[in-house]
Design an enzyme around this catalytic site. Structure first.
Site, PDB file in Angstrom:
ATOM      1  N   GLU A  35       0.823  -1.213   0.000  1.00 55.97           N
ATOM      2  CA  GLU A  35       0.000   0.000   0.000  1.00 55.97           C
ATOM      3  C   GLU A  35       0.856   1.261   0.000  1.00 55.97           C
ATOM      4  OE1 GLU A  35      -3.009   0.182  -0.761  1.00 55.97           O
ATOM      5  OE2 GLU A  35      -3.716  -1.864  -0.430  1.00 55.97           O
ATOM      6  N   TYR A 118      -6.184   6.022   5.031  1.00 61.78           N
ATOM      7  CA  TYR A 118      -6.333   5.028   3.974  1.00 61.78           C
ATOM      8  C   TYR A 118      -5.510   3.766   4.270  1.00 61.78           C
ATOM      9  CZ  TYR A 118      -5.572   2.360  -0.154  1.00 61.78           C
ATOM     10  OH  TYR A 118      -5.464   1.292  -0.995  1.00 61.78           O
ATOM     11  N   ASP A 136      -9.329   5.624  -1.041  1.00 64.11           N
ATOM     12  CA  ASP A 136      -8.269   6.335  -1.770  1.00 64.11           C
ATOM     13  C   ASP A 136      -8.895   7.015  -2.997  1.00 64.11           C
ATOM     14  OD1 ASP A 136      -8.744   4.321  -3.589  1.00 64.11           O
ATOM     15  OD2 ASP A 136      -6.639   3.759  -3.842  1.00 64.11           O
TER      16      ASP A 136
HETATM   17  N1  ADE Z   1      -3.949   0.538  -5.383  1.00 67.92           N
HETATM   18  C1  ADE Z   1      -3.886   0.837  -4.075  1.00 67.92           C
HETATM   19  N2  ADE Z   1      -4.051  -0.252  -3.325  1.00 67.92           N
HETATM   20  C2  ADE Z   1      -4.209  -1.287  -4.181  1.00 67.92           C
HETATM   21  C3  ADE Z   1      -4.401  -2.678  -4.026  1.00 67.92           C
HETATM   22  N3  ADE Z   1      -4.455  -3.226  -2.817  1.00 67.92           N
HETATM   23  N4  ADE Z   1      -4.527  -3.418  -5.123  1.00 67.92           N
HETATM   24  C4  ADE Z   1      -4.464  -2.847  -6.333  1.00 67.92           C
HETATM   25  N5  ADE Z   1      -4.283  -1.559  -6.557  1.00 67.92           N
HETATM   26  C5  ADE Z   1      -4.148  -0.780  -5.492  1.00 67.92           C
END
Ligand code: ADE
Length: 344
Positions: A35, A118, A136
């Site tokens: 993340e 987030y 997000d």
């Molecule tokens: N963008 C942010 N977190 C994500 C996730 N867990 N899987 C795919 N895209 C992402």
């Protein structure tokens, strides 16, 4: 609403979720690293970095103990280096206060350095199945379109309001999948740039923006301030297989990383001559070494390179001499300087 919103979304996710390395084994540490990397960086770009990072630093303890230079090297090219510095600070806290295991509590996660709403929501829900939102930019786009909501998604209060609204639908048995499904829908169907693929969307019958032809108007974002432009002259000092580099100060943009010696201004031939005289290299040969532009969130660097070939590695307190090949595996050189490194 559960029937109309939650079920079709989870079914779509079960059938369409991309296979991603951090999804295969969603431990708290792996979710955290992924993340943080995924903030500001695309999934495809993150994949190889994630694998290498986890290979080198497989757990919180390893991250907490990693030497600075190695950590920067593992992050080299991803940008926003404070993300990884904060992660290391948080890892040290987790080792000292939580026996090396990320806490299974949204509030405690939130108290760790670099973990905001987030990321705390993502770790808590995906790794620990705690029913909390993880909102997000992807999720904001999806939800403002679903509900035909014209709130400004760059405002904090919009994020908070959306988080509360998500909780009205949160399935207690699959909070992690629900949050990831929202993210995934935003990344692959309700896309940020270009036309969304509404014919593939599990919400085609309930989406207000789709039904009322508001897709192009949503989400609403207030325009950001224009970036400041900074001019730089970058000196590529070389002597055989050696090259001069300088360590940036420990505050501000790209703090503590390496760079080619440079001046914060555009320099003409006269200025360059003067600079060389000050550095006792007036007899050396110079060549223009191309131009580069690098965009940060608030600043743009417009750079011009000057290549200077020296017969002896003239010493200065402004730089150190290293082997060119050490730029590949030892010193972390930010992407901003990559076009100049390629020339050498
Ligand atoms: N963008 C942010 N977190 C994500 C996730 N867990 N899987 C795919 N895209 C992402």
């Amino acid at each position: 609403m559960i029937e109309e919103i939650v079920k079709p979304l989870l079914k779509w996710y079960d059938e369409n979720a991309r296979i991603l390395p951090w999804r295969e084994e969603p431990t708290p540490y792996r979710v955290w690293v992924s993340e943080i990397m995924l903030q500001q960086t695309r999934v495809e770009a993150v994949k190889p970095y994630f694998q290498r990072f986890i290979g080198e630093l497989p757990d919180v303890q390893a991250l907490a103990e990693c030497p600075e230079e190695k950590l920067m090297k593992l992050w080299e090219g991803l940008g926003y280096y404070n993300r990884v510095r904060n992660m290391q600070t948080a890892a040290r806290t987790v080792v000292c206060e939580y026996e090396g295991v990320l806490p299974a509590s949204y509030e405690e996660l939130l108290s760790l350095k670099g973990i905001g709403n987030y990321t705390a929501g993502a770790i808590a829900s995906i790794a620990y199945q705690i029913p909390v939102p993880a909102v997000d930019g992807n999720v904001l786009r999806v939800l403002t379109r679903l509900w035909g909501d014209d709130s400004d998604i760059l405002k904090d209060k919009t994020k908070k309001a959306m988080g509360r609204r998500v909780m009205e639908f949160m399935p207690e048995d699959r909070p992690g999948d629900f949050n990831q499904a929202l993210i995934e829908l935003g990344a692959t169907v309700c896309v940020p740039n270009g036309q969304p693929l509404c014919d593939q969307c599990p919400w085609d019958t309930v989406c207000k923006a789709y039904k009322e032809d508001l897709i192009d108007q949503l989400p609403v974002k207030t325009p950001k301030k224009a970036r400041r432009i900074e001019h730089k002259t970058v000196f590529l000092l070389e002597c055989g297989e050696q090259v001069a580099i300088h360590k940036r100060g420990d505050k501000g943009l790209l703090a503590g990383l390496w760079e080619f010696p440079n001046e914060d201004k555009k320099m003409d031939a006269e200025d360059i001559k003067e600079w060389m005289a000050e550095h006792h290299m007036e007899d050396a040969k110079t060549k223009a070494a191309g131009k580069g532009k690098h965009i940060f969130s608030h600043v743009e660097w417009h750079m011009e390179g000057v290549r200077i070939s020296l017969k002896t590695p003239i010493q200065s307190e402004n730089y150190v001499w290293v082997l060119k090949k050490e730029l590949e595996n030892t010193y972390a050189l930010p992407s901003a300087f990559e076009i100049f490194r390629k020339i050498l």
